[in-house]
Design a protein around this motif. Structure first.
Motif, PDB file in Angstrom:
ATOM      1  N   THR A   5     -33.630 -18.979 -44.554  1.00 48.04           N
ATOM      2  CA  THR A   5     -34.217 -19.956 -45.464  1.00 48.04           C
ATOM      3  C   THR A   5     -35.682 -20.199 -45.141  1.00 48.04           C
ATOM      4  O   THR A   5     -36.526 -20.280 -46.036  1.00 48.04           O
ATOM      5  CB  THR A   5     -33.437 -21.277 -45.396  1.00 48.04           C
ATOM      6  OG1 THR A   5     -32.062 -21.021 -45.650  1.00 48.04           O
ATOM      7  CG2 THR A   5     -33.954 -22.271 -46.408  1.00 48.04           C
ATOM      8  N   GLY A   9     -38.770 -19.287 -47.509  1.00 46.61           N
ATOM      9  CA  GLY A   9     -39.720 -20.329 -47.894  1.00 46.61           C
ATOM     10  C   GLY A   9     -41.158 -19.956 -47.597  1.00 46.61           C
ATOM     11  O   GLY A   9     -42.052 -20.199 -48.414  1.00 46.61           O
ATOM     12  N   TRP A  50     -33.233 -23.108 -52.326  1.00 45.77           N
ATOM     13  CA  TRP A  50     -32.775 -24.474 -52.053  1.00 45.77           C
ATOM     14  C   TRP A  50     -31.293 -24.631 -52.382  1.00 45.77           C
ATOM     15  O   TRP A  50     -30.554 -25.275 -51.649  1.00 45.77           O
ATOM     16  CB  TRP A  50     -33.594 -25.489 -52.832  1.00 45.77           C
ATOM     17  CG  TRP A  50     -33.061 -26.870 -52.667  1.00 45.77           C
ATOM     18  CD1 TRP A  50     -32.353 -27.588 -53.581  1.00 45.77           C
ATOM     19  CD2 TRP A  50     -33.134 -27.692 -51.494  1.00 45.77           C
ATOM     20  NE1 TRP A  50     -32.006 -28.799 -53.062  1.00 45.77           N
ATOM     21  CE2 TRP A  50     -32.469 -28.888 -51.769  1.00 45.77           C
ATOM     22  CE3 TRP A  50     -33.709 -27.518 -50.245  1.00 45.77           C
ATOM     23  CZ2 TRP A  50     -32.360 -29.903 -50.850  1.00 45.77           C
ATOM     24  CZ3 TRP A  50     -33.594 -28.537 -49.325  1.00 45.77           C
ATOM     25  CH2 TRP A  50     -32.934 -29.705 -49.622  1.00 45.77           C
ATOM     26  N   TYR A  53     -29.364 -23.026 -49.610  1.00 46.98           N
ATOM     27  CA  TYR A  53     -29.455 -23.789 -48.366  1.00 46.98           C
ATOM     28  C   TYR A  53     -28.608 -25.060 -48.418  1.00 46.98           C
ATOM     29  O   TYR A  53     -27.884 -25.380 -47.481  1.00 46.98           O
ATOM     30  CB  TYR A  53     -30.915 -24.149 -48.085  1.00 46.98           C
ATOM     31  CG  TYR A  53     -31.096 -25.052 -46.884  1.00 46.98           C
ATOM     32  CD1 TYR A  53     -30.916 -24.559 -45.603  1.00 46.98           C
ATOM     33  CD2 TYR A  53     -31.431 -26.390 -47.048  1.00 46.98           C
ATOM     34  CE1 TYR A  53     -31.069 -25.379 -44.503  1.00 46.98           C
ATOM     35  CE2 TYR A  53     -31.586 -27.215 -45.961  1.00 46.98           C
ATOM     36  CZ  TYR A  53     -31.407 -26.705 -44.682  1.00 46.98           C
ATOM     37  OH  TYR A  53     -31.555 -27.516 -43.593  1.00 46.98           O
ATOM     38  N   SER A  54     -28.696 -25.773 -49.534  1.00 46.06           N
ATOM     39  CA  SER A  54     -27.983 -27.045 -49.636  1.00 46.06           C
ATOM     40  C   SER A  54     -26.552 -26.891 -50.148  1.00 46.06           C
ATOM     41  O   SER A  54     -25.806 -27.870 -50.182  1.00 46.06           O
ATOM     42  CB  SER A  54     -28.742 -27.998 -50.552  1.00 46.06           C
ATOM     43  OG  SER A  54     -28.739 -27.502 -51.876  1.00 46.06           O
TER      44      SER A  54
END
Length: 86
Positions: A5, A9, A50, A53-54
Motif C-alpha cells: 500500500t 501510494g 484505499w 487497504y481498508s
C-alpha cells in the motif's frame, strides 16, 4: 499488505506530480485534456488502493462514477475542440 500500500501510494503520488506538470506545461488544450484524464485515472487508482487497504467496498461505485465522468468529459471537450479547429 501495508508495504504494498505504501509503495502504491508513493508511485501514485509521483505519477500525480508528473501529470500535474503535464497539465501546467501543456502547450495546447488537448495536452491538458489528456493530463486531466490521466489525473482522474490516477485518482481512481488511489481510491482502489484505499479500498483494498481498508477492505471497504463502498468506494467501488465512486471509482466507476469517477471514471465515467472523466471519460465523458474528455470525449465532450475533444469533440467540441475538433469542431472549433475546422
Amino acid at each position: 499488505m501495508t508495504v504494498a500500500t505504501i509503495v502504491a501510494g508513493v508511485l501514485l503520488a509521483a505519477a500525480a506530480l508528473l501529470t500535474a506538470y503535464r497539465i501546467l506545461a501543456g502547450p495546447n488544450t488537448l495536452d491538458r485534456i489528456v493530463g486531466i484524464d490521466s489525473l482522474m485515472a490516477i485518482a481512481a487508482g488511489a481510491l482502489a488502493v484505499w479500498a483494498a487497504y481498508s477492505e471497504d467496498t463502498m468506494v467501488l461505485p465512486a471509482i466507476a462514477a469517477l471514471m465515467l465522468v472523466g471519460f465523458l468529459g474528455s470525449a465532450a471537450v475533444t469533440r467540441f475542440r475538433v469542431r472549433d479547429d475546422r
